[in-house]
Write a protein that holds these residues in place. Sequence first.
Motif, PDB file in Angstrom:
ATOM      1  N   TYR A  53      -0.906   7.383 -15.511  1.00  0.00           N
ATOM      2  CA  TYR A  53      -0.901   6.098 -14.817  1.00  0.00           C
ATOM      3  C   TYR A  53      -2.328   5.616 -14.577  1.00  0.00           C
ATOM      4  N   GLN A  54      -3.202   6.510 -14.150  1.00  0.00           N
ATOM      5  CA  GLN A  54      -4.600   6.141 -13.917  1.00  0.00           C
ATOM      6  C   GLN A  54      -5.277   5.717 -15.216  1.00  0.00           C
TER       7      GLN A  54
ATOM      8  N   LEU B 219      11.047  -4.140   1.882  1.00  0.00           N
ATOM      9  CA  LEU B 219      10.006  -4.286   0.852  1.00  0.00           C
ATOM     10  C   LEU B 219       9.216  -2.991   0.667  1.00  0.00           C
ATOM     11  N   SER B 220       8.918  -2.301   1.756  1.00  0.00           N
ATOM     12  CA  SER B 220       8.174  -1.041   1.663  1.00  0.00           C
ATOM     13  C   SER B 220       8.993   0.040   0.978  1.00  0.00           C
ATOM     14  N   ALA B 221      10.285   0.068   1.270  1.00  0.00           N
ATOM     15  CA  ALA B 221      11.149   1.058   0.624  1.00  0.00           C
ATOM     16  C   ALA B 221      11.225   0.798  -0.880  1.00  0.00           C
ATOM     17  N   ILE B 222      11.341  -0.476  -1.262  1.00  0.00           N
ATOM     18  CA  ILE B 222      11.375  -0.816  -2.689  1.00  0.00           C
ATOM     19  C   ILE B 222      10.056  -0.433  -3.345  1.00  0.00           C
ATOM     20  N   SER B 223       8.941  -0.751  -2.679  1.00  0.00           N
ATOM     21  CA  SER B 223       7.627  -0.411  -3.212  1.00  0.00           C
ATOM     22  C   SER B 223       7.458   1.099  -3.350  1.00  0.00           C
ATOM     23  N   LEU B 224       7.916   1.842  -2.375  1.00  0.00           N
ATOM     24  CA  LEU B 224       7.808   3.296  -2.407  1.00  0.00           C
ATOM     25  C   LEU B 224       8.666   3.885  -3.522  1.00  0.00           C
TER      26      LEU B 224
ATOM     27  N   ILE C 119       7.178   5.973  -6.731  1.00  0.00           N
ATOM     28  CA  ILE C 119       7.655   7.325  -7.062  1.00  0.00           C
ATOM     29  C   ILE C 119       8.212   7.347  -8.479  1.00  0.00           C
ATOM     30  N   TYR C 120       8.933   6.307  -8.859  1.00  0.00           N
ATOM     31  CA  TYR C 120       9.499   6.225 -10.205  1.00  0.00           C
ATOM     32  C   TYR C 120       8.388   6.187 -11.257  1.00  0.00           C
ATOM     33  N   ILE C 121       7.356   5.370 -11.032  1.00  0.00           N
ATOM     34  CA  ILE C 121       6.251   5.272 -11.991  1.00  0.00           C
ATOM     35  C   ILE C 121       5.529   6.604 -12.115  1.00  0.00           C
ATOM     36  N   PHE C 122       5.261   7.247 -10.986  1.00  0.00           N
ATOM     37  CA  PHE C 122       4.582   8.543 -11.050  1.00  0.00           C
ATOM     38  C   PHE C 122       5.457   9.610 -11.692  1.00  0.00           C
TER      39      PHE C 122
ATOM     40  N   PHE D 146       0.824  -1.197   0.000  1.00  0.00           N
ATOM     41  CA  PHE D 146       0.000   0.000   0.000  1.00  0.00           C
ATOM     42  C   PHE D 146       0.866   1.258   0.000  1.00  0.00           C
ATOM     43  N   TYR D 147       1.578   1.458  -1.092  1.00  0.00           N
ATOM     44  CA  TYR D 147       2.380   2.664  -1.320  1.00  0.00           C
ATOM     45  C   TYR D 147       3.381   2.933  -0.206  1.00  0.00           C
TER      46      TYR D 147
END
Length: 126
Positions: free
Chosen positions: A110-111, A90-95, A99-102, A42-43
């Motif tokens: 993206y939406q 894992l949360s840091a990688i997900s974050l 951020i990279y995708i956005f 979750f982000y």
Amino acid sequence: MENQEFNPYQNQQNDNFVIQQNLPNSTPVLIMGILSILGCCFYGVGVIFGIIGIVLTNKDMKLYNANPSQYKGLSTLNTGKILCIIGLILSAISLIITIYIFAIYGYDNYQNDMLEWSMRMQQDSM
């Protein structure tokens, strides 16, 4: 000869009874570790739970190191700490990925891509 029963709380050094307590934050640290792993989806929310878990671990480790014979539950505390560290990573990688995708696509693009993808999936399933 007397019939002596085994008492796990008896201290062998001075025949005084030592009642061991659980470390106060061992179970909350374990819960924070599990939530940090679940929160990575979750982000990066799991970062919050991971940091709280590590802070609680450090408090309990100081308490345990001051008087190790008084406390039990060190294995639960260590397990929770490991889960918190895994959840933080894992949360840091997900974050970072979020951020990279956005940054690359922008939030609106993206939406739109996600909406198109879900429509294609619905059409393919029919």
